[in-house]
Design an enzyme around this catalytic site. Structure first.
Site, PDB file in Angstrom:
ATOM      1  N   CYS A 151       4.936  -0.521   6.406  1.00  0.00           N
ATOM      2  CA  CYS A 151       3.622   0.090   6.185  1.00  0.00           C
ATOM      3  C   CYS A 151       2.539  -0.620   7.008  1.00  0.00           C
ATOM      4  CB  CYS A 151       3.267   0.138   4.702  1.00  0.00           C
ATOM      5  SG  CYS A 151       1.939   1.330   4.363  1.00  0.00           S
ATOM      6  N   ASP A 159      -0.178  -2.750  -3.395  1.00  0.00           N
ATOM      7  CA  ASP A 159      -1.207  -1.860  -3.958  1.00  0.00           C
ATOM      8  C   ASP A 159      -1.566  -2.275  -5.372  1.00  0.00           C
ATOM      9  OD1 ASP A 159       0.181  -0.096  -1.756  1.00  0.00           O
ATOM     10  OD2 ASP A 159      -1.812   0.730  -2.165  1.00  0.00           O
TER      11      ASP A 159
HETATM   12  C1  RUB Z   1      -0.869   1.495   2.153  1.00  0.00           C
HETATM   13  C2  RUB Z   1       0.058   0.444   1.622  1.00  0.00           C
HETATM   14  C3  RUB Z   1      -0.263  -0.984   1.985  1.00  0.00           C
HETATM   15  C4  RUB Z   1      -1.000  -1.624   0.803  1.00  0.00           C
HETATM   16  C5  RUB Z   1      -1.576  -2.967   1.187  1.00  0.00           C
HETATM   17  O1  RUB Z   1      -0.535   2.772   1.670  1.00  0.00           O
HETATM   18  O2  RUB Z   1       0.985   0.685   0.868  1.00  0.00           O
HETATM   19  O3  RUB Z   1       0.917  -1.723   2.209  1.00  0.00           O
HETATM   20  O4  RUB Z   1      -2.056  -0.782   0.389  1.00  0.00           O
HETATM   21  O5  RUB Z   1      -2.555  -2.800   2.195  1.00  0.00           O
HETATM   22  P1  RUB Z   1      -1.471   4.030   2.073  1.00  0.00           P
HETATM   23  P2  RUB Z   1      -3.787  -3.820   2.350  1.00  0.00           P
HETATM   24  O6  RUB Z   1      -1.478   4.072   3.579  1.00  0.00           O
HETATM   25  O7  RUB Z   1      -0.766   5.200   1.451  1.00  0.00           O
HETATM   26  O8  RUB Z   1      -2.845   3.776   1.478  1.00  0.00           O
HETATM   27  O9  RUB Z   1      -3.167  -5.164   2.577  1.00  0.00           O
HETATM   28  O10 RUB Z   1      -4.512  -3.286   3.569  1.00  0.00           O
HETATM   29  O11 RUB Z   1      -4.624  -3.754   1.118  1.00  0.00           O
END
Ligand code: RUB
Length: 285
Positions: free
Chosen positions: A109, A180
């Site tokens: 991701c 998340d």
């Molecule tokens: C984003 C996702 C990221 C986490 C952490 O999913 O799963 O790994 O949110 O991100 P989506 P961060 O693209 O569906 O929002 O470290 O930027 O908070």
């Protein structure tokens, strides 16, 4: 999906409420805006946590003079937004110190915290390479690959189903993922596929680090609550007529498959999450 990533979502929601307050909205209107924001996406708990904290600030500043109350509220909301923004830098700094020369790091991701940690490690002269899972169906891994490549990091894309093979054959030494939502038992909700990567990593003997700001801690999980896993439109996956599509956007990685969480306060084994949660979220409970 215009604002993605749990931390950015939290910051965007807090900023939206800040704008409401600046525009002179009544406490009632701020509450209505908060309800709309909370419903925007169901899984990242950073969103309701940030919204609830802003409401907590609003409620704790009842004043006879509305202008005085508003100034106090705005000061605290602005400070809260800055603290969210600095938490990513601090978590990333702790994460970057885990990167050693020769490391091969696998990620999935697009976590801004993971990307920031890897950029910091590169900036400090660490020699390492990264495998980025593409992250079907919305390809957030491509964003990660572009961001890392732009920072001069040696990065290679793999299809999600190549994760285990890559772990076994390419000398992967660490897995870095974002989060998340973090549960009190140390398990973590992140982009779908993270749990498979972590299971594969455990089987291959590779440590898994979750880089996460504590705004993603879910205090109600101390009483057994869980978050809803967002299910997205099947059209993101396929348009084959007559074939159903199940398209969950997130999954839960068991604490057993996580080596450590890395927050703005440092490295924390999954077994210590509950105590940290109690400390941070007493105001909410
Ligand atoms: C984003 C996702 C990221 C986490 C952490 O999913 O799963 O790994 O949110 O991100 P989506 P961060 O693209 O569906 O929002 O470290 O930027 O908070």
């Amino acid at each position: 999906m215009e604002v993605r990533g749990a931390l950015r979502i939290a910051v965007a929601a807090a900023r939206a409420l800040e704008e409401e307050i600046v525009s002179g909205a009544s406490a009632d209107d701020v509450h209505k805006a908060a309800d709309v924001l909370r419903d925007a996406r169901p899984t990242a708990v950073s969103l309701p946590n940030a919204v609830n904290y802003v409401l907590h600030i609003v409620e704790s500043h009842g004043s006879d003079d509305p202008a005085v109350g508003r100034a106090l509220i705005l000061g605290e909301v602005t400070a809260f937004i800055s603290s969210l923004e600095s938490s990513i830098a601090e978590a990333a700094a702790h994460g970057s110190s885990l990167v050693e020369d020769g490391d091969v790091i696998l990620t999935i991701c697009n976590s801004s915290t993971v990307v920031e940690a890897l950029k910091l490690a590169k900036g400090r002269g660490r020699r390492f390479s990264v495998f980025a899972c593409e992250t079907r169906p919305r390809w957030q891994g491509h964003i990660t690959a572009r961001e890392l490549s732009g920072a001069g990091v040696d990065v290679t894309l793999i299809v999600d189903s190549a994760a285990y093979h890559t772990l076994k054959t390419k000398g992967v030494s660490k897995v870095f993922v974002g989060a998340d939502t973090v549960y009190a038992d140390g398990s973590v909700v992140n982009k779908v596929g993270t749990s498979q990567v972590a299971l594969a990593a455990r089987s291959a003997g590779v440590p898994v680090y979750v880089l996460t700001e504590s705004i993603k801690f879910y205090p109600y999980s101390m009483h057994g609550a869980t978050v809803e896993i967002e299910e997205r439109d099947g059209a993101e996956v396929s348009d084959i007529k007559g074939v159903g599509v199940f398209n969950p956007a997130f999954d839960v990685t068991s604490a057993d498959n996580i080596t450590s969480l890395v927050t703005e306060d440092g490295v924390c084994p999954p077994g210590e999450v509950r105590a940290r949660m109690e400390e941070k979220f007493g105001w909410m409970m």
